[in-house]
Design a protein around this motif. Sequence first.
Motif, PDB file in Angstrom:
ATOM      1  N   ARG A  39       1.026  -1.541   0.163  1.00  0.00           N
ATOM      2  CA  ARG A  39      -0.297  -0.067   0.036  1.00  0.00           C
ATOM      3  C   ARG A  39       1.180   1.571  -0.316  1.00  0.00           C
ATOM      4  O   ARG A  39       1.612   1.164   0.670  1.00  0.00           O
ATOM      5  N   LEU A 232      -7.180   7.672   4.422  1.00  0.00           N
ATOM      6  CA  LEU A 232      -7.424   6.374   5.194  1.00  0.00           C
ATOM      7  C   LEU A 232      -8.398   5.969   4.748  1.00  0.00           C
ATOM      8  O   LEU A 232      -8.911   4.859   5.031  1.00  0.00           O
ATOM      9  N   ASP A 233      -9.305   6.647   4.071  1.00  0.00           N
ATOM     10  CA  ASP A 233     -10.037   6.158   3.320  1.00  0.00           C
ATOM     11  C   ASP A 233     -10.201   4.695   2.015  1.00  0.00           C
ATOM     12  O   ASP A 233     -10.607   4.516   2.533  1.00  0.00           O
ATOM     13  N   GLY A 236      -6.110   2.712   4.362  1.00  0.00           N
ATOM     14  CA  GLY A 236      -5.932   2.571   6.307  1.00  0.00           C
ATOM     15  C   GLY A 236      -4.695   3.084   5.962  1.00  0.00           C
ATOM     16  O   GLY A 236      -4.115   3.514   5.688  1.00  0.00           O
ATOM     17  N   THR A 264      -7.258   7.988  14.009  1.00  0.00           N
ATOM     18  CA  THR A 264      -7.352   6.295  14.342  1.00  0.00           C
ATOM     19  C   THR A 264      -6.720   5.917  15.721  1.00  0.00           C
ATOM     20  O   THR A 264      -7.317   4.837  16.351  1.00  0.00           O
TER      21      THR A 264
END
Length: 408
Positions: A39, A232-233, A236, A264
């Motif tokens: 990611r 984040l959307d 993560g 978070t």
Amino acid sequence: MDSWVVPSRPDLPGTGAPLRLFDTASAQIRPTAPGPVARIYVCGITPYDATHIGHANTYVAFDLINRAWIDAGHEVHYVQNVTDIDDPLLERAVATGQDWRAIADRETALFRQDMAALNVLPPRNYIGAVESIPSVAQYVERLQARGDVYAVDGDLYFRVRSDPHFGSVANLDVETMLRLFAERGGDPDRPGKEDPLDSLVWQSERPNEPAWDTPLGHGRPGWHIECAAIALDFLGMTIDVQGGGSDLVFPHHEMGASEAQRITSEYPFARHYVHSGMVGWQGHKMSKSRGNLVFVSTLRHEGVDPMAIRMALLAHHYRSDWAWTPHGLEGATERLARWRAAVALPSGPSADTTLARVREVLADDLRTPSALDAIDSWAHAALTTGGDDRQAPDLISRMSDALLGVRL
């Protein structure tokens, strides 16, 4: 927002080595250790002057990470944003008498064309800041509920010291942070702020500026929270790489990480913070404020092969600061011609060792100059002494495309 289309990456025999990258936060070259899906979030352009060579240098660098991970057997989830609402864009609209949306749409379209021409693999999610406004509002509300946000004349600020890890990305002293914050879009001297370094997360409506209705009121997001929200959307927390140019280390990546960590209650936002160097031109860093920009689209329209532009970028290590010169582009054009002549031969020397060497140096913090040297050696041997391996020219061609993004 739509991304761009690039032909698929060629397959290669075997797999690449695990990728090691320099992490700004720890100041060390460390292994990346993604799971099956790597990611990565890379900060995109503010679309009012795209795409200059500095932009291209950054996005080619992170394209190499994408390619190295794919070669090592990972699926890659790559997210990039477009800051399609921001003060510099609005200032350009006022200066030129154009609608800010028209400028953003035009420059974003040009950026897509340039990326496709440079053979940059597209992100899976290409998200505009305007698209992220509902998410930003929700995340700011979470920060408010935690007591991490306060108001100054209707604007909302994030208390950076609410994050115990604030400062751990750039590792700068307070004096340097204040100086860079002032230089890079911050407002340390604004009256009413609790801490000069506190960052704007929501700006209330200004006269003659665009604004959106949200539970926070009529306004628009601050800069850092936009990227935190998009990351984040779609990815993560604890992503593998947060990337961008070195001018984003502070305040942008520092503050975005702290905001995400407070939203978070998790740490860290990213395992690696990776940054490309700055490109100079005519004695200064290439920047919009100086107007000393060399545009990819201008070079393309002058007939320069986009693969020569990419080759010129790869001649420098991604973390180095360097200067763009016509001589460097000429050298890249000549190198590209030699490689193409070599792979056009019916046979050549074995390319297995070359493939292994290119994989080795790219896995070691993307040492592209050494990768170019390895293929140079093969091309020189092919053009001078020949060889009887009929598969070698095709393997070199596929290797150049798959690992370096240079189509031969």
